[in-house]
Design an enzyme around this catalytic site. Sequence first.
Site, PDB file in Angstrom:
ATOM      1  NE  ARG A  27      11.796   1.213  -4.123  1.00 12.98           N
ATOM      2  CZ  ARG A  27      10.578   1.609  -4.484  1.00 12.98           C
ATOM      3  NH1 ARG A  27       9.852   0.878  -5.315  1.00 12.98           N
ATOM      4  NH2 ARG A  27      10.088   2.756  -4.059  1.00 12.98           N
ATOM      5  CB  CYS A 252       4.082   4.112 -12.605  1.00  8.68           C
ATOM      6  SG  CYS A 252       2.673   3.063 -12.187  1.00  8.68           S
TER       7      CYS A 252
END
Length: 318
Positions: A27, A252
């Site tokens: 994910r 990120c």
Amino acid sequence: MTVQGLPMVVPAQDLPPRVRIFEVGARDGLQNEKSTVPTEIKAEFIRRLADAGLTTIEATSFVHPEWVPQLADAEQLFPLVRELPVALPVLVPNARGLDRALALHARRVAVFASATESFAKANLNRTVDEALAMFEPVVARAKDHKVHVRGYLSMCFGDPWEGPVPVHQVVRISKALMDMGCDELSLGDTIGVATPAHVQNLLAELNEEGVPTSAIGVHFHDTYGQALANTLAALQHGVTTVDASAGGLGGCPFAKSATGNLATEDLVWMLQGLGIDTGVDLGRLVATSVWMADRLGRPSPSRTVRALAKTTQPHKEQ
């Protein structure tokens, strides 16, 4: 693939005998890939991770397809893997995401909050408290369905817009997530700026405010090469759940020059050397990450994958 070298086992005192690795590669690791990964490749990735001994594998996210196009196939993917004998948590951003997950009989879900106003606005287009208010009925309904709920909390140590994040601020939002019914909390070092004493200070403050160590997981990024050091600091405090991504996939998008998530193989190497049980077959895990790297068209960023994959290459005849 057979591992030619394993770490010498030298157990350290006062560390947990076993650690649960919360695998996020399928994910978090894949969600920002620019090229669409075929659904069957994702399913095979999850199957191989399970075969390597990982018992908790985050499968996908039921976000709106426009937000994360890479995960637009959640309805197609989850039925392909849900019968695997492992825990398969899925991310649900709101009530609609929970509805979609429940329709496919997901038994573990996660909500994703922010410790800072800037990231809450950038990621959820809400204030921190508005996001918590949105999550509260989602968590309550999940618990009504006897579904396990994880609360992710991002930017726990630093924020690219706001700088260092005060510990008391993280503790307040962590408690709010736990008080609304989350079963566990994952503390995210989203831009990789944490250091070991900072980690232990936050954990101690959470304990003082009634959040037990047994309910806490840690999620470190390796932007400044601190992920394993921070993990060890958390283990010394008694944490037994560590998030990691096979092959070091992901990261990120708001962290400039970030090197991504802590690689599961790097984590397993350290834990094996400390004599801590994970249930993971490192050779199979390395083979899985090499397989996925081939499909993504680039080498794995994991140092352990690179080192062990080299030892398994056949020698060319001179």
